[in-house]
Design a protein around this motif. Structure first.
Motif, PDB file in Angstrom:
ATOM      1  N   TRP A   1       0.831  -1.194   0.000  1.00 13.76           N
ATOM      2  CA  TRP A   1       0.000   0.000   0.000  1.00 13.76           C
ATOM      3  C   TRP A   1       0.871   1.252   0.000  1.00 13.76           C
ATOM      4  N   PHE A   2       0.253   2.377  -0.380  1.00 12.01           N
ATOM      5  CA  PHE A   2       0.992   3.609  -0.599  1.00 12.01           C
ATOM      6  C   PHE A   2       1.697   4.152   0.647  1.00 12.01           C
ATOM      7  N   PRO A   3       1.120   4.073   1.852  1.00  8.73           N
ATOM      8  CA  PRO A   3       1.855   4.601   3.005  1.00  8.73           C
ATOM      9  C   PRO A   3       3.252   4.019   3.157  1.00  8.73           C
ATOM     10  N   ASP A   4       3.435   2.731   2.849  1.00 10.82           N
ATOM     11  CA  ASP A   4       4.776   2.152   2.956  1.00 10.82           C
ATOM     12  C   ASP A   4       5.715   2.729   1.902  1.00 10.82           C
ATOM     13  N   TYR A   5       5.221   2.973   0.704  1.00  7.51           N
ATOM     14  CA  TYR A   5       6.074   3.590  -0.315  1.00  7.51           C
ATOM     15  C   TYR A   5       6.498   4.996   0.129  1.00  7.51           C
ATOM     16  N   LEU A   6       5.570   5.741   0.708  1.00 13.14           N
ATOM     17  CA  LEU A   6       5.912   7.073   1.207  1.00 13.14           C
ATOM     18  C   LEU A   6       6.951   6.985   2.332  1.00 13.14           C
ATOM     19  N   GLY A   7       6.761   6.061   3.239  1.00 12.18           N
ATOM     20  CA  GLY A   7       7.724   5.888   4.320  1.00 12.18           C
ATOM     21  C   GLY A   7       9.098   5.511   3.800  1.00 12.18           C
ATOM     22  N   ASP A   8       9.134   4.628   2.804  1.00  4.43           N
ATOM     23  CA  ASP A   8      10.415   4.221   2.221  1.00  4.43           C
ATOM     24  C   ASP A   8      11.098   5.395   1.530  1.00  4.43           C
TER      25      ASP A   8
ATOM     26  N   ASN B   1       2.293   8.457  -8.797  1.00  2.00           N
ATOM     27  CA  ASN B   1       1.309   8.650  -7.735  1.00  2.00           C
ATOM     28  C   ASN B   1       1.996   8.864  -6.390  1.00  2.00           C
ATOM     29  N   VAL B   2       3.082   8.118  -6.154  1.00  2.00           N
ATOM     30  CA  VAL B   2       3.797   8.251  -4.886  1.00  2.00           C
ATOM     31  C   VAL B   2       4.427   9.632  -4.767  1.00  2.00           C
ATOM     32  N   VAL B   3       5.098  10.104  -5.826  1.00  2.00           N
ATOM     33  CA  VAL B   3       5.790  11.397  -5.710  1.00  2.00           C
ATOM     34  C   VAL B   3       4.805  12.547  -5.553  1.00  2.00           C
ATOM     35  N   MET B   4       3.615  12.431  -6.137  1.00  2.00           N
ATOM     36  CA  MET B   4       2.611  13.478  -5.952  1.00  2.00           C
ATOM     37  C   MET B   4       2.192  13.566  -4.490  1.00  2.00           C
ATOM     38  N   LEU B   5       1.970  12.423  -3.862  1.00  2.00           N
ATOM     39  CA  LEU B   5       1.609  12.421  -2.447  1.00  2.00           C
ATOM     40  C   LEU B   5       2.764  12.938  -1.597  1.00  2.00           C
ATOM     41  N   TYR B   6       3.966  12.480  -1.899  1.00  2.00           N
ATOM     42  CA  TYR B   6       5.109  12.885  -1.092  1.00  2.00           C
ATOM     43  C   TYR B   6       5.342  14.391  -1.176  1.00  2.00           C
ATOM     44  N   ALA B   7       5.225  14.944  -2.386  1.00  2.00           N
ATOM     45  CA  ALA B   7       5.485  16.372  -2.565  1.00  2.00           C
ATOM     46  C   ALA B   7       4.463  17.232  -1.843  1.00  2.00           C
ATOM     47  N   GLY B   8       3.256  16.703  -1.607  1.00  2.00           N
ATOM     48  CA  GLY B   8       2.270  17.445  -0.837  1.00  2.00           C
ATOM     49  C   GLY B   8       2.439  17.291   0.655  1.00  2.00           C
ATOM     50  N   VAL B   9       2.962  16.151   1.078  1.00  2.00           N
ATOM     51  CA  VAL B   9       3.168  15.898   2.505  1.00  2.00           C
ATOM     52  C   VAL B   9       4.486  16.491   2.991  1.00  2.00           C
ATOM     53  N   ARG B  10       5.508  16.443   2.141  1.00  2.00           N
ATOM     54  CA  ARG B  10       6.830  16.978   2.470  1.00  2.00           C
ATOM     55  C   ARG B  10       7.230  18.036   1.429  1.00  2.00           C
ATOM     56  N   PRO B  11       6.486  19.125   1.313  1.00  2.00           N
ATOM     57  CA  PRO B  11       6.778  20.099   0.249  1.00  2.00           C
ATOM     58  C   PRO B  11       8.168  20.709   0.345  1.00  2.00           C
ATOM     59  N   GLN B  12       8.729  20.771   1.548  1.00  2.00           N
ATOM     60  CA  GLN B  12      10.041  21.391   1.717  1.00  2.00           C
ATOM     61  C   GLN B  12      11.172  20.522   1.172  1.00  2.00           C
ATOM     62  N   ARG B  13      10.907  19.255   0.865  1.00  5.72           N
ATOM     63  CA  ARG B  13      11.962  18.346   0.398  1.00  5.72           C
ATOM     64  C   ARG B  13      12.079  18.296  -1.118  1.00  5.72           C
ATOM     65  N   VAL B  14      11.119  18.898  -1.855  1.00 10.19           N
ATOM     66  CA  VAL B  14      11.064  18.710  -3.311  1.00 10.19           C
ATOM     67  C   VAL B  14      11.302  20.037  -4.023  1.00 10.19           C
ATOM     68  N   ARG B  15      12.344  20.080  -4.854  1.00 11.84           N
ATOM     69  CA  ARG B  15      12.660  21.278  -5.636  1.00 11.84           C
ATOM     70  C   ARG B  15      11.862  21.305  -6.938  1.00 11.84           C
ATOM     71  N   ARG B  16      11.889  20.207  -7.684  1.00 11.55           N
ATOM     72  CA  ARG B  16      11.113  20.047  -8.915  1.00 11.55           C
ATOM     73  C   ARG B  16      10.442  18.686  -8.864  1.00 11.55           C
ATOM     74  N   LEU B  17       9.236  18.621  -9.434  1.00 12.93           N
ATOM     75  CA  LEU B  17       8.429  17.411  -9.386  1.00 12.93           C
ATOM     76  C   LEU B  17       7.990  17.050 -10.798  1.00 12.93           C
ATOM     77  N   VAL B  18       8.164  15.780 -11.176  1.00 13.66           N
ATOM     78  CA  VAL B  18       7.762  15.312 -12.500  1.00 13.66           C
ATOM     79  C   VAL B  18       6.907  14.063 -12.334  1.00 13.66           C
ATOM     80  N   ASN B  19       5.719  14.092 -12.917  1.00 16.54           N
ATOM     81  CA  ASN B  19       4.802  12.958 -12.892  1.00 16.54           C
ATOM     82  C   ASN B  19       4.653  12.427 -14.313  1.00 16.54           C
ATOM     83  N   LEU B  20       5.125  11.201 -14.538  1.00  9.81           N
ATOM     84  CA  LEU B  20       5.012  10.542 -15.833  1.00  9.81           C
ATOM     85  C   LEU B  20       3.834   9.567 -15.787  1.00  9.81           C
ATOM     86  N   GLU B  21       2.676  10.052 -16.174  1.00 12.58           N
ATOM     87  CA  GLU B  21       1.461   9.228 -16.271  1.00 12.58           C
ATOM     88  C   GLU B  21       1.106   8.510 -14.973  1.00 12.58           C
TER      89      GLU B  21
END
Length: 306
Positions: free
Chosen positions: A91-98, A122-142
């Motif tokens: 599930w996604f929470p584990d991917y975010l934790g990893d 999908n994971v990077v979109m969630l992560y960038a919203g939860v940890r916005p200070q950690r992401v400089r640029r974000l790319v979502n490929l489909e």
């Protein structure tokens, strides 16, 4: 039978790195060395893929960028060389934790550039919203997310999951690497044969029975009992601070996954909540953007990330 195509030759050869993250023996493919003045580029693969799958884009970036940056592509838990303890489903929470643990280990206190494909998107979109200070640029490929669900679906979903647990999950095996490469070409006819030959030993491994098995835990096939809650996802997306580049392929047909339960205009409405979005479409290109159009994708990434 025609002879197999010669294998693809890397421009930048990746190195293997292992990290202990949250009790998981994680495998990463790494290109280059850390650079104090440049954000690390972290590439996150999709469902039933591996980190080494980004090799073609990494090579293409070396052609179009003025300097080679440090690139890291982990194998998600239960994929590739990342050894996961037995689980019933993922599930996604584990991917975010990893991902959070990975960035703390590799780039503590630093911003990174995150690129995710499909599930990884999908994971990077969630992560960038939860940890916005950690992401400089974000790319979502489909990484489209999932169809909306209703609370009324929960009883049947849990029953479906319980029923699935009664039968061991299995993945198909193959007699040799040529058969693995043929399967990759069947999955994606736009994949160049030499790339399929190169990917085959990264995508599969030979085991004691003499056959080649996918480097993936069959439990990934099981339905997740937890419903996908669009309202929660959108609240997270609204908090994304980094500029977002959305990239898709002109030949992608989302109805093959969801029928008409999740039309593209619904996804477009969801994406509109992200504050700063740039869009780019590759052609001719399907869902496997990094395989179909690695050079065009690299040019797009280089422009956006510079």
């Amino acid at each position: 039978m025609p002879s197999p195509a010669p294998a693809y030759v890397e421009r930048r050869r990746g190195a293997s790195l292992r990290l202990a993250l949250r009790g998981i023996d994680y495998h990463l493919t790494v290109w280059g060395e850390p650079q104090p003045d440049t954000a690390p580029l972290v590439l996150l693969h999709g469902w039933m893929d591996v980190g080494a799958s980004f090799q073609f884009v990494v090579d293409a970036l070396a052609e179009v960028e003025p300097r080679e940056r440090w690139v890291v592509a982990p194998d998600w838990r239960g994929y590739g060389g990342s050894v996961s303890p037995p689980v019933d489903s993922y599930w996604f929470p584990d991917y975010l934790g990893d991902l959070d643990a990975l960035l703390d280990a590799l780039a503590p206190g630093r911003e990174v550039d995150l690129v995710g494909h499909s599930m990884g998107g999908n994971v990077v979109m969630l992560y960038a919203g939860v940890r916005p200070q950690r992401v400089r640029r974000l790319v979502n490929l489909e990484g489209f997310g999932m169809p909306a669900t209703r609370a009324a679906q929960a009883p049947a979903r849990y029953a479906q999951w319980l029923d699935a647990l009664k039968t061991p999950a299995e993945l198909r095996s193959y007699p040799d690497l040529d058969a693995v490469a043929a399967r990759l070409l069947h999955n994606n006819p736009r994949l160049a044969p030499e790339r399929a030959v190169w990917l085959a030993p990264h995508w599969a491994e030979r085991r004691d029975d003499g056959r080649w098995h996918l480097r993936a835990d069959a439990a990934h096939k099981r339905v997740n009992p937890v419903l996908y809650r669009v309202d929660e996802v959108l609240e997270i997306w609204r908090r994304i601070a980094a500029p977002l580049l959305w990239v898709d392929g002109d030949l992608t047909d989302t109805t093959q996954w969801w029928g008409h339960r999740y039309p593209r205009d619904e996804f477009d409405a969801r994406l509109a909540v992200v504050p700063n979005v740039r869009r780019h479409r590759l052609s001719p290109c399907g869902h496997m953007l990094h395989h179909d159009q690695p050079l065009a994708l690299a040019r797009c990434l280089a422009e956006f990330l510079t």
